[in-house]
Scaffold this motif. Sequence first.
Motif, short mmCIF file in Angstrom:
data_model
loop_
_atom_site.label_atom_id
_atom_site.label_comp_id
_atom_site.label_asym_id
_atom_site.label_seq_id
_atom_site.Cartn_x
_atom_site.Cartn_y
_atom_site.Cartn_z
N ASN A 165 -20.73 -12.32 -7.72
CA ASN A 165 -20.58 -13.66 -7.14
C ASN A 165 -21.71 -14.58 -7.60
O ASN A 165 -21.50 -15.75 -7.93
N LYS A 166 -22.91 -14.02 -7.63
CA LYS A 166 -24.08 -14.82 -8.02
C LYS A 166 -23.95 -15.26 -9.48
O LYS A 166 -24.17 -16.44 -9.81
N VAL A 167 -23.54 -14.32 -10.33
CA VAL A 167 -23.39 -14.64 -11.76
C VAL A 167 -22.32 -15.70 -11.95
O VAL A 167 -22.52 -16.68 -12.68
N THR A 169 -21.20 -17.89 -9.81
CA THR A 169 -21.61 -19.17 -9.24
C THR A 169 -22.56 -19.88 -10.20
O THR A 169 -22.44 -21.08 -10.47
N MET A 170 -23.52 -19.10 -10.74
CA MET A 170 -24.51 -19.68 -11.65
C MET A 170 -23.85 -20.18 -12.92
O MET A 170 -24.22 -21.21 -13.48
N SER A 171 -22.85 -19.44 -13.41
CA SER A 171 -22.20 -19.85 -14.65
C SER A 171 -21.29 -21.05 -14.42
O SER A 171 -20.91 -21.74 -15.37
N GLY A 172 -20.95 -21.29 -13.15
CA GLY A 172 -20.16 -22.46 -12.81
C GLY A 172 -18.71 -22.36 -13.24
O GLY A 172 -17.97 -23.34 -13.20
N THR A 173 -18.29 -21.17 -13.69
CA THR A 173 -16.92 -21.04 -14.15
C THR A 173 -15.96 -20.65 -13.03
O THR A 173 -14.77 -20.76 -13.18
N LYS A 175 -15.66 -20.28 -8.54
CA LYS A 175 -16.29 -20.35 -7.23
C LYS A 175 -16.53 -18.95 -6.71
O LYS A 175 -15.76 -18.04 -6.98
N ALA A 176 -17.61 -18.82 -5.97
CA ALA A 176 -17.89 -17.51 -5.38
C ALA A 176 -16.77 -17.13 -4.43
O ALA A 176 -16.25 -17.98 -3.73
#
Lengths: 177, 360
Positions: A165-167, A169-173, A175-176
């Motif tokens: 989920n963190k990855v 979310t960070m990649s923005g591709t 939603k968590a």
Amino acid sequence: MNDVKDRVQAALSQTGEEPLIEWRSDRKGVLTGWCRLGEAALILPAAEALVGLEGRLSTITAYLTDSARQRGVREIAYHFDLDGTTLTVTIELPLEDARVPSLTMIFRNADWNERELMELYDIQVTGHPDPRRLFLDKSIEPAAFERLIPFSTFTNGAASKALWNKVMTMSGTEKAA
Amino acid sequence: MTPSIITLGPHQLALEEPMYFKVELEGDTVVGLDVMAGHVHRGMEHLVMKRNLYQNITLLERLCSLCSNSHPSTFCTAVEDIAGIVVPERAEYLRAIADEIKRISSHLFNCAIMAHIIGQGALFKNVMQIREIMQETKEAIYGNRMDLAANCIGGVRYELTPELSMYLGQRMELMKAPLDELYRIYTTDPAIRVRTEGLGVLPRQEAKDYAVVGPVARGSGIAYDVRKKSPYGAYDRLNFLVATETSGDVRARASVRLREAQESVSLIEQCLTRMPDGKSCADILPEIPAGETIAKSEAPRGELIYYLSTDGSDMPARLKWRVPSYMNWDALKVMLKGERVTDIPLIVNSIDPCISCTDR
């Protein structure tokens, strides 16, 4: 050793087919036999014949290799132990609506093997007495080996799911979850 | 009486890995069992198809710690068979040594936990201290206490110098008297016998029907050992007895394991005596062609079988393995039926369950 070959050939002939069995002997003289049945349903009479030889079901391998997929089929290999000699009997199934009879009435230990292959591949085992999921959570879509699934979902691991989920979310591709 | 259903997990069962049981009880007697697996499922059969054959040696060694050598060695045997690689004779002995060292450690760990479950704290400590001789031996030879990293395609990636061979021989000498004493204690001590004799019985016919393997099968009178039935590596040149018992109870399975540990000491000594000089790995590794094969070995818990299919690339087209614990779980339904709820942990321990191996 030839005795085993003759007995297996005679046993498998009871299926109504005369299967071609390839026998290989390794450097230690350990025999393995390999054969393919013309029809998937023949695995049931084949198993019945092998139990008559005091055979034991070692395991079942379902698979969907690229080469099989190109031929429009999937395969299941049944591995039987005959007092140290391993006989692998392979059947072909269609890619869609694949069905195979359960061997649980003949080999009790087919139970877990068949439950596992049903959750990994799009194959129905007909006549299975307890066709529940074995390892995978029921929330996971069926035929896990035939679709793309995030690894953390596949393993149902809380720690790795949090990381996923963190990855994402960070990649923005995405939603968590 | 209406049956009640309770759920037992690793804490109640003295397991170091997660497995859950739904147990049906009438009073405090077990009448039914459902095993709920998958809590340590890591998608390993998926992962091995995303790695090449060489990377998989490392991954498979991490499947489970207690039988960690059996997985890479059996996998390498499968690759060698497809590629027609001849393993040097010295490497066959070195593989057998690694396997037997792991077998002794694994069996002693199971017997130690058995002592722990029946409240024999001093015996638990004693068995773990004896096992420590093996753990230190592994550290000295391989640099690790659990994962030995001993195998490679074509042989092994460790060597026993004359100094290390002598050291290993001395360590085996150190194991003999304690193993004899443990066998005597586990088979004759009244406090152990009263808890283990006639408990968790798996009759021979049921053992056959449930297709159990390893010490569980041999404790029920089935003399099946892959090292004898389908010899691999150096085992066709080594002498050993297949330990069997007929009572099929918790005591029988422990007795088989302790006798096997004694046989393993002898096997390691035979390897040290008979191992020729020479290379420990094949010189040239050919490309791995397309093919399919079966490889089997006798892991500490019994028959381990690998099926490998290759397509000419360095990635497996399919790699499947079935561990010995896989069938042994189901047979607990027979072993637990009619037993008291308080004996469940002891009976479960007697199949020496390997959960990481089962779930994969």
